[in-house]
Design a protein around this motif. Sequence first.
Motif, PDB file in Angstrom:
ATOM      1  N   GLY A 198       0.808  -1.215   0.000  1.00 43.89           N
ATOM      2  CA  GLY A 198       0.000   0.000   0.000  1.00 43.89           C
ATOM      3  C   GLY A 198       0.841   1.265   0.000  1.00 43.89           C
ATOM      4  O   GLY A 198       0.443   2.301  -0.537  1.00 43.89           O
ATOM      5  N   MET A 199       2.055   1.200   0.605  1.00 36.60           N
ATOM      6  CA  MET A 199       2.948   2.363   0.596  1.00 36.60           C
ATOM      7  C   MET A 199       3.437   2.673  -0.819  1.00 36.60           C
ATOM      8  O   MET A 199       3.658   3.837  -1.162  1.00 36.60           O
ATOM      9  CB  MET A 199       4.138   2.120   1.520  1.00 36.60           C
ATOM     10  N   ILE A 200       3.599   1.631  -1.646  1.00 34.92           N
ATOM     11  CA  ILE A 200       3.964   1.869  -3.042  1.00 34.92           C
ATOM     12  C   ILE A 200       2.821   2.596  -3.746  1.00 34.92           C
ATOM     13  O   ILE A 200       3.038   3.496  -4.567  1.00 34.92           O
ATOM     14  CB  ILE A 200       4.269   0.536  -3.769  1.00 34.92           C
TER      15      ILE A 200
ATOM     16  N   PHE B  10       3.013   6.225  -5.833  1.00 38.00           N
ATOM     17  CA  PHE B  10       2.525   6.442  -7.198  1.00 38.00           C
ATOM     18  C   PHE B  10       1.413   7.492  -7.227  1.00 38.00           C
ATOM     19  O   PHE B  10       1.350   8.316  -8.152  1.00 38.00           O
ATOM     20  CB  PHE B  10       2.050   5.128  -7.809  1.00 38.00           C
ATOM     21  N   ALA B  11       0.534   7.462  -6.234  1.00 35.26           N
ATOM     22  CA  ALA B  11      -0.536   8.469  -6.171  1.00 35.26           C
ATOM     23  C   ALA B  11       0.051   9.866  -5.977  1.00 35.26           C
ATOM     24  O   ALA B  11      -0.437  10.841  -6.571  1.00 35.26           O
ATOM     25  CB  ALA B  11      -1.499   8.138  -5.032  1.00 35.26           C
ATOM     26  N   ALA B  12       1.112   9.954  -5.164  1.00 38.96           N
ATOM     27  CA  ALA B  12       1.759  11.247  -4.929  1.00 38.96           C
ATOM     28  C   ALA B  12       2.386  11.778  -6.217  1.00 38.96           C
ATOM     29  O   ALA B  12       2.271  12.978  -6.541  1.00 38.96           O
ATOM     30  CB  ALA B  12       2.822  11.109  -3.846  1.00 38.96           C
ATOM     31  N   LEU B  13       3.053  10.890  -6.975  1.00 38.48           N
ATOM     32  CA  LEU B  13       3.659  11.309  -8.248  1.00 38.48           C
ATOM     33  C   LEU B  13       2.580  11.760  -9.237  1.00 38.48           C
ATOM     34  O   LEU B  13       2.739  12.767  -9.933  1.00 38.48           O
ATOM     35  CB  LEU B  13       4.470  10.159  -8.842  1.00 38.48           C
TER      36      LEU B  13
ATOM     37  N   PHE C 231       4.599  -8.590   2.088  1.00 34.13           N
ATOM     38  CA  PHE C 231       4.501  -7.264   1.488  1.00 34.13           C
ATOM     39  C   PHE C 231       3.187  -7.092   0.742  1.00 34.13           C
ATOM     40  O   PHE C 231       2.584  -6.016   0.767  1.00 34.13           O
ATOM     41  CB  PHE C 231       5.684  -7.050   0.550  1.00 34.13           C
ATOM     42  N   ASN C 232       2.741  -8.146   0.073  1.00 33.54           N
ATOM     43  CA  ASN C 232       1.456  -8.134  -0.627  1.00 33.54           C
ATOM     44  C   ASN C 232       0.552  -9.172   0.032  1.00 33.54           C
ATOM     45  O   ASN C 232       0.716 -10.374  -0.165  1.00 33.54           O
ATOM     46  CB  ASN C 232       1.651  -8.448  -2.109  1.00 33.54           C
TER      47      ASN C 232
ATOM     48  N   ALA D  75      -2.126  -5.139  -7.217  1.00 35.45           N
ATOM     49  CA  ALA D  75      -2.250  -4.537  -5.886  1.00 35.45           C
ATOM     50  C   ALA D  75      -1.801  -3.083  -5.897  1.00 35.45           C
ATOM     51  O   ALA D  75      -2.422  -2.223  -5.253  1.00 35.45           O
ATOM     52  CB  ALA D  75      -1.420  -5.338  -4.879  1.00 35.45           C
ATOM     53  N   ILE D  76      -0.727  -2.790  -6.643  1.00 40.49           N
ATOM     54  CA  ILE D  76      -0.260  -1.404  -6.736  1.00 40.49           C
ATOM     55  C   ILE D  76      -1.301  -0.542  -7.446  1.00 40.49           C
ATOM     56  O   ILE D  76      -1.580   0.596  -7.034  1.00 40.49           O
ATOM     57  CB  ILE D  76       1.097  -1.341  -7.481  1.00 40.49           C
TER      58      ILE D  76
END
Length: 431
Positions: free
Chosen positions: A39-41, A45-48, A180-181, A190-191
């Motif tokens: 979820g941190m990944i 990506f959402a921030a970018l 991690f997943n 998931a990403i």
Amino acid sequence: MSNSNKIGLLSSTALVVGNMIGSGIFLLPASLALYGGIGMIGWVFAALGALLIAYVYGALGKIAPNTIGGPYIYTRISFGNFSAFLVAWGYWVAIWATNAAIAVALVGYLEVFFPILGSSPFISILTGLLFIWLFTYINSKPLKTIASIQIITTILKVLPILAIGFFGVFFINWDNFIPFNRSELSSFGAITTTTTLTLFAFLGMESAGIISGETKNASKTVNKATFIGTVITILVYLSSSLAIMGVIPPETLQSSTAPFADAANIFWGDSAKFIIAGCAIIATIGALNGWILLQGRIPMAAALDGLFPKVFKKQNDNKSPVIGIVISSILASLLMMFNFSKSLVEAFTFMMTLSTLSCVIPYLFSAASLALILFNKHKRLNHPLIWVSFLAFCFCIWIIIGCGYEIVFYGTILLLVGIPFYLYLKKKNNE
């Protein structure tokens, strides 16, 4: 509107930060717990993607300053009335759906103080409605009054969230990120899903542009407020989310109705839990205030061009499109009531994803609009902002795919419902 009645950089930035930092960050950790550390990944990506879209709106704010309507206006400039109507319609739906989600999150944090809200759906619904209509009333007042509330609530909510991120570093259990997943999806799937979920927390980066016509020195202020507000929000989100996911075991986190309050309880004991819950309430109140401000402006802009019913362009003595705000609040109230039949997290996740889809469509058109405007002006494709627009456009397509079939189906239906209204208004205007 005279310059003395317009808002400046501080108020404009507070509107951007205040609209982004609301219910999203406070309940998202529970929605993301199902997926694990990956979820941190999704957050990254959402921030970018949010930065790309912020650049798009900052540039458009310079191109079309002193306007009301933001994404609607930008789309109308490049693609004409029909596309602009779809953007206005979809974005308007997104706003009142967002307000329904914010009301659900607000009730979730009030449950820390009033446990009866967790056992009585009737009282929960009544409480959510109370806040929707309180801020509907406040938004009938002068813009500077609304802006003052936004500044105060933004400051009060940013500081404690940053504190959670700072202190949380010392309590992180990295085992909480293993596996991690945790989902049954592939890593890419998931990403994609977690990026879609977390983008909801960034909705509102375009807020400054929507009230550009009510902003001092709009051509510069909108650009600065959009970028500064987005960067502040990214820092707040990434630090606090890492802390929450690292401190609370995922099995516990996914059923939490108040993750930040639960984390504070671990850091500082029972009393801190109530302090953070109070801050979360302030945050959601600020977001509700800011989004209700916008829910009248978008249909008003379209109504002034004859693309929404005339009733939406009516303003009171305070220059507030109060009838449009009231109609939007009625719809938000209905959506909130219908979704209280689900669990809090399920209801929030559904409305959150629907809001994300409804906002991404205007983002898509805005990115395309900026690229077209720049190409028509410079007659070349290698302009840096055209590439930013292209990347933002691709990001929006990815998010639409990530929303899933059910949400895309409901979103499509909501857009199609608007087309008969457009055809009716077009026929009426031609008579």
